[in-house]
Design an enzyme around this catalytic site. Sequence first.
Site, short mmCIF file in Angstrom:
data_model
loop_
_atom_site.label_atom_id
_atom_site.label_comp_id
_atom_site.label_asym_id
_atom_site.label_seq_id
_atom_site.Cartn_x
_atom_site.Cartn_y
_atom_site.Cartn_z
N LYS A 1 0.86 -1.18 0.00
CA LYS A 1 0.00 0.00 0.00
C LYS A 1 0.89 1.22 0.00
O LYS A 1 1.41 1.65 1.02
CB LYS A 1 -0.91 -0.01 1.24
CG LYS A 1 -2.26 0.72 1.05
CD LYS A 1 -2.16 2.21 0.82
CE LYS A 1 -1.89 2.95 2.12
NZ LYS A 1 -1.89 4.44 1.90
N GLU B 1 10.07 1.62 10.95
CA GLU B 1 11.03 2.72 10.94
C GLU B 1 10.20 3.98 10.97
O GLU B 1 9.48 4.30 10.02
CB GLU B 1 11.92 2.65 9.69
CG GLU B 1 13.08 3.63 9.74
CD GLU B 1 12.88 4.79 8.79
OE1 GLU B 1 12.67 5.91 9.31
OE2 GLU B 1 12.93 4.60 7.58
N CYS C 1 13.63 10.84 6.59
CA CYS C 1 13.59 10.51 8.02
C CYS C 1 14.95 10.66 8.68
O CYS C 1 15.04 10.83 9.90
CB CYS C 1 13.08 9.09 8.21
SG CYS C 1 14.01 7.84 7.29
N GLU D 1 8.99 16.41 15.57
CA GLU D 1 9.49 16.25 14.21
C GLU D 1 8.75 17.19 13.27
O GLU D 1 7.52 17.24 13.27
CB GLU D 1 9.31 14.80 13.75
CG GLU D 1 9.86 14.55 12.36
CD GLU D 1 9.64 13.13 11.87
OE1 GLU D 1 10.51 12.59 11.19
OE2 GLU D 1 8.57 12.55 12.19
#
Length: 469
Positions: free
Chosen positions: A168, A242, A276, A368
Amino acid sequence: MLTHFIGGQPVAAGKTFPVHDPVTGAVVRQVHEADPEVVDRAVRAAREAARDWAAMPVGERAGWMRRLAEGIEARFDDLVAAEIADTGKPLDQTRTLDIPRGIANFRAFAEIAAQRPEDAFHLSGVLSYTVRRPLGVVAVIVPWNLPFLLMTWKLAPALVSGNTVVVKPSEQTPGSAAVFAELCAEAGLPPGVVNIIFGYGSAGQLLVEHPWVNAVTFTGSTATGTTIMKSVADRVKPISFELGGKNAGLVFEDCDLDKAVEGAVKSVFTNGGQVCLCTERLYVHRSIFEDFCARLAARAQEVELQPMISAEHREKVLSYYALARSEGAKVLAGGSVPVFGDHRDSGYFVEPTVVTGLSEWSRFNREEIFGPVCHVAPFDSEAEAVDLANGSEYGLAATLWTTNLDRAHRVAQRLEAGLVWVNTWYLRDLRTPFGGVKLSGIGREGGTRSLDFYSEPTTITIKLEQPDA
């Protein structure tokens, strides 16, 4: 119009949704959205293919990985075009990093799997050995920032280990996955081994909750990761996550300052900060702090601008620019929206931004952001630098810049991060473990660690009868 890929065939089912070009804001494609029936159909196709694929010798599966790598090479330009249309990335980055890494992923895991030995233990009259079995159907959920690279990073080890998959992709970046589906069919990959469905988070939720999905691998936000973790807890499905990061960079007084500045430019602003592994917190020794800040601010105004993935994400990043000001930050560079005077003004750009002067406990320094921005703060001692770097709930990656070899080893081993780079950034060996600590993830992938996740060991113990004297 992009359709799902199920059982080796295109499937046009579900309502459609638009995908926008981040550079201009224009609609570039329409995509079918997976509903519960489509998700169930994809999982069933993967389940039906699982037995024969798992029974195939690993050397044959490795051969399929090489064929898929060749298919990527044959459709290289199509994949580049699809990736650029969805992400707005520069041509050079897409041609030299994203698509080549997809090729490397399939070839690397083909070799690692084909050459991997099994364990055997021989005691007096007893032989114990292990064999590894695939998990079954694996749900692969891929983010929008490195869509093709990260999809292949998960697909290659999952497939070579004997699993079938349902992928997906992000609803914002489906293009390269659709091209990959075509090349799977062109290569003659057995139907159902790879299935690709499109849709929003609701489709991903249906996928991970499906009772016939045996494991989930996900790259994305910590919030989504925790939701998935709760969703699969009742069935105790293996997960590999992750997740987010608030990565730190340490710049010591004995560094090569020119290299440290250029390294920081790369680690903060690559892909518009939408990686990331990008650095959002920089800590610089006080003796070089002012010089470093001036150089980094100057370079921030020279970097090639890259768009945010969507209007919504641009607004999120801009909200953090406003938050920095409200919390008392000093803006050294950027902090606004660039004006081009052309079609890009309808796109999703923000200025590369450098700020300083905030508390470590400010929201700006705790959360973040995922944009082209960093906060720079001074430190006075090595111990303080380590404490500052580790003072985050995240722990994905860190960088340190020093010419002192003893310090490099000493500090690197004290940093609470899954990956630490010394005098470089984003340098990867596909055989090494990849993943984060704390809120940055759970588990490791890369090399044999990927094969460990995508398969499980069975121990076989045989009592050896002794011959009669």
